[in-house]
Write a protein that holds these residues in place. Sequence first.
Motif, PDB file in Angstrom:
ATOM      1  N   ALA A 158      19.132   3.007  13.550  1.00 24.31           N
ATOM      2  CA  ALA A 158      18.357   1.906  12.977  1.00 24.31           C
ATOM      3  C   ALA A 158      17.267   1.380  13.902  1.00 24.31           C
ATOM      4  CB  ALA A 158      19.283   0.761  12.569  1.00 24.31           C
ATOM      5  N   ILE A 159      17.544   1.289  15.187  1.00 25.15           N
ATOM      6  CA  ILE A 159      16.557   0.723  16.114  1.00 25.15           C
ATOM      7  C   ILE A 159      15.291   1.569  16.122  1.00 25.15           C
ATOM      8  CG2 ILE A 159      16.085   0.163  18.531  1.00 25.15           C
ATOM      9  CD1 ILE A 159      19.145  -0.367  18.793  1.00 25.15           C
ATOM     10  N   GLY A 160      15.456   2.864  16.297  1.00 21.36           N
ATOM     11  CA  GLY A 160      14.305   3.767  16.311  1.00 21.36           C
ATOM     12  C   GLY A 160      13.609   3.840  14.971  1.00 21.36           C
ATOM     13  N   MET A 161      14.378   3.814  13.898  1.00 30.91           N
ATOM     14  CA  MET A 161      13.796   3.887  12.564  1.00 30.91           C
ATOM     15  C   MET A 161      13.024   2.615  12.237  1.00 30.91           C
ATOM     16  SD  MET A 161      16.891   5.828  10.595  1.00 30.91           S
ATOM     17  CE  MET A 161      16.007   6.308   9.123  1.00 30.91           C
ATOM     18  N   TRP A 162      13.546   1.481  12.645  1.00 31.78           N
ATOM     19  CA  TRP A 162      12.874   0.197  12.414  1.00 31.78           C
ATOM     20  C   TRP A 162      11.552   0.161  13.164  1.00 31.78           C
ATOM     21  CZ3 TRP A 162      14.880  -5.062  14.636  1.00 31.78           C
ATOM     22  CH2 TRP A 162      14.181  -6.126  14.043  1.00 31.78           C
ATOM     23  N   PHE A 163      11.585   0.556  14.424  1.00 33.72           N
ATOM     24  CA  PHE A 163      10.369   0.598  15.233  1.00 33.72           C
ATOM     25  C   PHE A 163       9.351   1.569  14.623  1.00 33.72           C
ATOM     26  CE2 PHE A 163       7.939   2.590  18.677  1.00 33.72           C
ATOM     27  CZ  PHE A 163       7.283   1.476  19.171  1.00 33.72           C
ATOM     28  N   THR A 164       9.800   2.776  14.292  1.00 38.00           N
ATOM     29  CA  THR A 164       8.913   3.789  13.729  1.00 38.00           C
ATOM     30  C   THR A 164       8.348   3.342  12.392  1.00 38.00           C
ATOM     31  OG1 THR A 164      10.185   5.502  14.851  1.00 38.00           O
ATOM     32  CG2 THR A 164       8.747   6.220  13.060  1.00 38.00           C
ATOM     33  N   SER A 165       9.179   2.723  11.578  1.00 38.50           N
ATOM     34  CA  SER A 165       8.734   2.232  10.281  1.00 38.50           C
ATOM     35  C   SER A 165       7.551   1.287  10.434  1.00 38.50           C
ATOM     36  CB  SER A 165       9.902   1.513   9.595  1.00 38.50           C
ATOM     37  OG  SER A 165       9.495   0.899   8.401  1.00 38.50           O
ATOM     38  N   ASN A 166       7.621   0.405  11.404  1.00 41.63           N
ATOM     39  CA  ASN A 166       6.538  -0.557  11.617  1.00 41.63           C
ATOM     40  C   ASN A 166       5.306   0.095  12.243  1.00 41.63           C
ATOM     41  OD1 ASN A 166       7.604  -3.089  10.619  1.00 41.63           O
ATOM     42  ND2 ASN A 166       9.133  -2.843  12.214  1.00 41.63           N
ATOM     43  N   VAL A 167       5.505   1.050  13.133  1.00 40.62           N
ATOM     44  CA  VAL A 167       4.372   1.697  13.794  1.00 40.62           C
ATOM     45  C   VAL A 167       3.584   2.560  12.817  1.00 40.62           C
ATOM     46  CG1 VAL A 167       3.736   3.426  15.536  1.00 40.62           C
ATOM     47  CG2 VAL A 167       5.374   1.624  16.098  1.00 40.62           C
ATOM     48  N   ILE A 168       4.290   3.366  12.009  1.00 41.60           N
ATOM     49  CA  ILE A 168       3.583   4.263  11.085  1.00 41.60           C
ATOM     50  C   ILE A 168       3.438   3.660   9.680  1.00 41.60           C
ATOM     51  CG2 ILE A 168       4.292   6.311  12.366  1.00 41.60           C
ATOM     52  CD1 ILE A 168       6.307   6.930  10.162  1.00 41.60           C
ATOM     53  N   ARG A 169       3.891   2.425   9.530  1.00 36.18           N
ATOM     54  CA  ARG A 169       3.813   1.702   8.252  1.00 36.18           C
ATOM     55  C   ARG A 169       4.423   2.501   7.098  1.00 36.18           C
ATOM     56  NH1 ARG A 169      -2.067  -1.179   8.783  1.00 36.18           N
ATOM     57  NH2 ARG A 169      -1.605  -2.109  10.789  1.00 36.18           N
ATOM     58  N   HIS A 170       5.683   2.824   7.280  1.00 38.01           N
ATOM     59  CA  HIS A 170       6.404   3.589   6.269  1.00 38.01           C
ATOM     60  C   HIS A 170       7.647   2.814   5.859  1.00 38.01           C
ATOM     61  CE1 HIS A 170       7.519   7.021   3.951  1.00 38.01           C
ATOM     62  NE2 HIS A 170       8.600   7.271   4.649  1.00 38.01           N
ATOM     63  N   LYS A 171       7.808   2.605   4.582  1.00 43.43           N
ATOM     64  CA  LYS A 171       8.944   1.877   3.996  1.00 43.43           C
ATOM     65  C   LYS A 171       8.921   0.391   4.350  1.00 43.43           C
ATOM     66  CE  LYS A 171      11.142   5.582   2.377  1.00 43.43           C
ATOM     67  NZ  LYS A 171      11.237   5.844   0.957  1.00 43.43           N
ATOM     68  N   THR A 172       7.774  -0.138   4.718  1.00 48.18           N
ATOM     69  CA  THR A 172       7.704  -1.542   5.133  1.00 48.18           C
ATOM     70  C   THR A 172       7.639  -2.506   3.953  1.00 48.18           C
ATOM     71  OG1 THR A 172       5.306  -1.358   5.368  1.00 48.18           O
ATOM     72  CG2 THR A 172       6.630  -1.043   7.358  1.00 48.18           C
ATOM     73  N   LYS A 173       7.319  -2.020   2.770  1.00 48.45           N
ATOM     74  CA  LYS A 173       7.246  -2.903   1.603  1.00 48.45           C
ATOM     75  C   LYS A 173       8.555  -2.969   0.829  1.00 48.45           C
ATOM     76  CE  LYS A 173       2.306  -2.467   0.996  1.00 48.45           C
ATOM     77  NZ  LYS A 173       1.217  -2.108   0.097  1.00 48.45           N
ATOM     78  N   LYS A 174       9.484  -2.081   1.129  1.00 48.83           N
ATOM     79  CA  LYS A 174      10.754  -2.058   0.417  1.00 48.83           C
ATOM     80  C   LYS A 174      11.730  -3.013   1.094  1.00 48.83           C
ATOM     81  CE  LYS A 174      10.346   2.315  -1.740  1.00 48.83           C
ATOM     82  NZ  LYS A 174      11.150   3.185  -2.547  1.00 48.83           N
ATOM     83  N   TRP A 175      12.242  -3.985   0.329  1.00 51.10           N
ATOM     84  CA  TRP A 175      13.092  -5.023   0.900  1.00 51.10           C
ATOM     85  C   TRP A 175      14.361  -4.449   1.513  1.00 51.10           C
ATOM     86  CZ3 TRP A 175      18.035  -5.918  -0.629  1.00 51.10           C
ATOM     87  CH2 TRP A 175      18.421  -5.397  -1.871  1.00 51.10           C
ATOM     88  N   ARG A 176      14.872  -3.357   0.940  1.00 48.33           N
ATOM     89  CA  ARG A 176      16.103  -2.767   1.478  1.00 48.33           C
ATOM     90  C   ARG A 176      15.912  -2.309   2.919  1.00 48.33           C
ATOM     91  NH1 ARG A 176      16.669   1.201  -3.425  1.00 48.33           N
ATOM     92  NH2 ARG A 176      14.514   0.577  -3.481  1.00 48.33           N
ATOM     93  N   PHE A 177      14.750  -1.768   3.200  1.00 50.16           N
ATOM     94  CA  PHE A 177      14.471  -1.307   4.555  1.00 50.16           C
ATOM     95  C   PHE A 177      14.080  -2.471   5.466  1.00 50.16           C
ATOM     96  CE2 PHE A 177      14.084   2.521   2.060  1.00 50.16           C
ATOM     97  CZ  PHE A 177      14.751   3.454   2.845  1.00 50.16           C
ATOM     98  N   ARG A 178      13.333  -3.425   4.938  1.00 50.91           N
ATOM     99  CA  ARG A 178      12.943  -4.594   5.742  1.00 50.91           C
ATOM    100  C   ARG A 178      14.166  -5.400   6.169  1.00 50.91           C
ATOM    101  NH1 ARG A 178       8.820  -6.691   1.859  1.00 50.91           N
ATOM    102  NH2 ARG A 178      10.194  -8.481   1.911  1.00 50.91           N
ATOM    103  N   LEU A 179      15.202  -5.404   5.343  1.00 50.13           N
ATOM    104  CA  LEU A 179      16.425  -6.125   5.664  1.00 50.13           C
ATOM    105  C   LEU A 179      17.464  -5.219   6.332  1.00 50.13           C
ATOM    106  CD1 LEU A 179      18.016  -8.783   5.356  1.00 50.13           C
ATOM    107  CD2 LEU A 179      18.785  -7.947   3.138  1.00 50.13           C
TER     108      LEU A 179
END
Length: 90
Positions: A51-72
């Motif tokens: 989760a830590i790496g995926m959360w960081f990567t998600s924000n850096v490459i702007r992937h899955k950032t609009k889906k509430w399931r991933f944001r939470l």
Amino acid sequence: MQIVDISLVIWLLMMNLIGIILMKIDKRRARRNEWRISEARLFLIAALGGAIGMWFTSNVIRHKTKKWRFRLGFPLFTICHVALLVHFSM
């Protein structure tokens, strides 16, 4: 550190590396309109320690950032993983 601690850290590092790679692959496939990695698989890797790496990567490459399931989900899994690290390091 005890053997359990080292094993846990190695496990979390491996899962984070796998999670980062999967997020990048899924982002590339999304841009190309290709077959995607399922959300269930992404969450499984996050729950298993990535989760830590995926959360960081998600924000850096702007992937899955609009889906509430991933944001939470990613931050919640991250809190759990950090708590495990703290617990096993004591």
